[in-house]
Design a protein around this motif. Structure first.
Motif, PDB file in Angstrom:
ATOM      1  N   ALA A   1       1.818  -4.670  -7.489  1.00  0.00           N
ATOM      2  CA  ALA A   1       0.513  -4.299  -8.052  1.00  0.00           C
ATOM      3  C   ALA A   1      -0.412  -5.518  -8.143  1.00  0.00           C
TER       4      ALA A   1
ATOM      5  N   GLU B   1      -3.143  -6.242 -14.723  1.00  0.00           N
ATOM      6  CA  GLU B   1      -1.800  -6.162 -14.131  1.00  0.00           C
ATOM      7  C   GLU B   1      -0.974  -7.395 -14.486  1.00  0.00           C
TER       8      GLU B   1
ATOM      9  N   ASP C   1       0.811  -1.220   0.000  1.00  0.00           N
ATOM     10  CA  ASP C   1       0.000   0.000   0.000  1.00  0.00           C
ATOM     11  C   ASP C   1       0.842   1.266   0.000  1.00  0.00           C
TER      12      ASP C   1
ATOM     13  N   ARG D   1     -14.819  -5.672 -11.246  1.00  0.00           N
ATOM     14  CA  ARG D   1     -13.852  -4.627 -11.635  1.00  0.00           C
ATOM     15  C   ARG D   1     -12.477  -4.909 -11.047  1.00  0.00           C
ATOM     16  N   ARG D   2     -12.472  -5.382  -9.812  1.00  0.00           N
ATOM     17  CA  ARG D   2     -11.194  -5.717  -9.167  1.00  0.00           C
ATOM     18  C   ARG D   2     -10.477  -6.831  -9.939  1.00  0.00           C
TER      19      ARG D   2
ATOM     20  N   LYS E   1      -9.013  -5.609 -13.130  1.00  0.00           N
ATOM     21  CA  LYS E   1      -7.787  -4.869 -12.843  1.00  0.00           C
ATOM     22  C   LYS E   1      -6.642  -5.845 -12.561  1.00  0.00           C
ATOM     23  N   LEU E   2      -6.949  -6.904 -11.804  1.00  0.00           N
ATOM     24  CA  LEU E   2      -5.937  -7.933 -11.538  1.00  0.00           C
ATOM     25  C   LEU E   2      -5.455  -8.550 -12.844  1.00  0.00           C
TER      26      LEU E   2
ATOM     27  N   ASP F   1      -7.247  -6.926  -2.819  1.00  0.00           N
ATOM     28  CA  ASP F   1      -8.463  -6.116  -2.900  1.00  0.00           C
ATOM     29  C   ASP F   1      -9.645  -6.937  -3.434  1.00  0.00           C
ATOM     30  N   ALA F   2      -9.382  -7.796  -4.397  1.00  0.00           N
ATOM     31  CA  ALA F   2     -10.451  -8.638  -4.932  1.00  0.00           C
ATOM     32  C   ALA F   2     -10.943  -9.614  -3.873  1.00  0.00           C
TER      33      ALA F   2
ATOM     34  N   ARG G   1      -1.540  -6.519  -4.637  1.00  0.00           N
ATOM     35  CA  ARG G   1      -2.508  -5.546  -4.131  1.00  0.00           C
ATOM     36  C   ARG G   1      -3.895  -5.813  -4.718  1.00  0.00           C
ATOM     37  N   ASN G   2      -3.945  -6.054  -6.009  1.00  0.00           N
ATOM     38  CA  ASN G   2      -5.246  -6.295  -6.641  1.00  0.00           C
ATOM     39  C   ASN G   2      -5.826  -7.645  -6.241  1.00  0.00           C
TER      40      ASN G   2
END
Length: 392
Positions: free
Chosen positions: A167, A141, A97, A133-134, A137-138, A174-175, A170-171
């Motif tokens: 990155a 990346e 983060d 959306r997560r 994004k994953l 978050d997912a 992180r994704n």
């Protein structure tokens, strides 16, 4: 080792070391191609599971269990990339983060997976739009990492690899949060699965009938002689035990001959390796009648049918792979399906590596029976071996 795989205490450093031991290709291939393909595939698998859930909201029951497994597999391949690049997973997690200009180049060894997630919401029964959306994004990346690799931008460029891995992690985190999943649970479950499949040391579990009277136990060493007879197109196999026929004559029960009539080799393999074969237990009159519930359930008609179902399903798969000749290991999907076949029965406790041994040894003997049109199959339950010899 298994006791260390607790989600609440699992550190990133501990996960990295334990997961690395299950990377069977590392000694011969330290390139990034293998883990990159795996990472790309697993990220796609998560997206695929979401798509299935969207399409079949009520019918697709296995969504949650499958998604957490896919999260764990994605993490395994991310870790494989880190290991091949001499990057500490704790270092990646410690900066998850932080902006690049604020990265810290040393990470605490006791950084836990639970420290990466601020909170885990109630587990969602279906994917939300934010979760989708997560995941996209994953996937993007992961795609950027693959593009960089293809363009040669990762060669001797540890900093670029670290940036991409931060990155991606992180994704992934978050997912998981958006789906109400714990990344710590996914990591711990991934290690349990990996070590069940590829243990550092193989230890055979106790035989399932070890605590029963001797007359209710499988003979610890016994043989079946399989004799083929009959005319072409009407071939039959008769199993003999101690010189007498055991059960019915066996045919292929199929329009075209495929030699399935020799499939007692599979039952013998299950007995030798797993200590399990409701079919043979019934035929040998070794049912565990001293415990009525065991006699009814584990040694009963349904268990017999389940064993036959496993045998038939694996055989159909094996026919597409030349009866596993030259195959040193079975794919995880096959073993996982076999486990699902026997769920709820005592043999479900057997590790996947032992199922693999049982299946491959059974097919090794089956191929001998097929080539010699019969023979003697010997199960040694004490030494967990299956042997073959000709009738002569």
């Amino acid at each position: 080792m298994m006791s260390e795989f607790s989600a609440g205490t699992l550190t990133l450093d501990g996960y990295q070391k334990a997961a690395h031991k299950t990377d069977k290709l590392f000694k011969t291939d330290r390139g990034l191609s293998f883990p990159l393909l795996g990472l790309f595939g697993e990220a796609g698998s998560i997206l695929s599971e979401v798509k299935k859930k969207q399409r079949d909201k009520t019918a697709y029951i296995g969504y949650q269990k499958t998604v957490i497994e896919e999260f764990g597999d994605t993490l395994w391949y991310l870790n494989a990339i880190a290991c091949r690049s001499n990057i500490s997973l704790a270092y990646v997690g410690h900066n998850i983060d932080r902006p690049v200009e604020d990265w810290q180049f040393s990470a605490p060894e006791d950084l836990k997976f639970i420290d990466l997630q601020k909170s885990v919401a109630a587990r969602a029964s279906e994917p939300s739009s934010q979760f989708e959306r997560r995941l996209l994004k994953l996937a993007s990346e992961v795609g950027l990492l693959v593009v960089d690799f293809q363009a040669g931008r990762l060669e001797d460029n540890q900093a670029s690899i670290v940036g991409r891995l931060v990155a991606i992690l992180r994704n992934l985190r978050d997912a998981a949060e958006e789906a109400g999943l714990s990344l710590a649970d996914a990591a711990a479950e991934n290690l349990r699965k990996s070590y069940e499949r590829w243990p550092q040391q193989k230890r055979y579990p106790p035989l399932l009938d070890a605590d029963f009277p001797e007359h209710e136990q499988f003979p610890r060493k016994f043989s079946l002689t399989l004799v083929e007879n009959g005319e072409p197109g009407k071939r039959q196999v008769t199993p003999f035990y101690d010189g007498s026929p055991l059960g019915d004559r066996l045919t292929d029960n199929r329009m075209e001959d495929d030699d399935y009539r020799f499939h007692d080799a599979f039952h013998m393999a299950f007995a030798a390796k797993l200590g399990w074969s409701p079919n043979l237990r019934r035929l040998l009159k070794r049912k565990r009648k001293s415990v009525p519930k065991i006699d009814e359930v584990e040694d009963g008609a349904r268990a017999v049918l389940i064993e036959e179902g496993v045998s038939t399903w694996v055989f159909n798969h094996a026919q597409r792979l030349n009866l596993f000749e030259g195959v040193p290991a079975l794919d995880y999907g096959l073993l996982k399906t076999v486990r699902e076949f026997v769920e709820g029965y005592e043999v479900a406790s057997m590790p996947l590596w032992l199922w693999e041994e049982a299946i491959l040894s059974g097919y090794e003997v089956f191929r001998e029976l097929q080539a010699n049109r019969g023979g003697v199959v010997t199960a040694d339950l004490e030494n967990r071996t299956l042997g073959y010899s000709t009738n002569s």
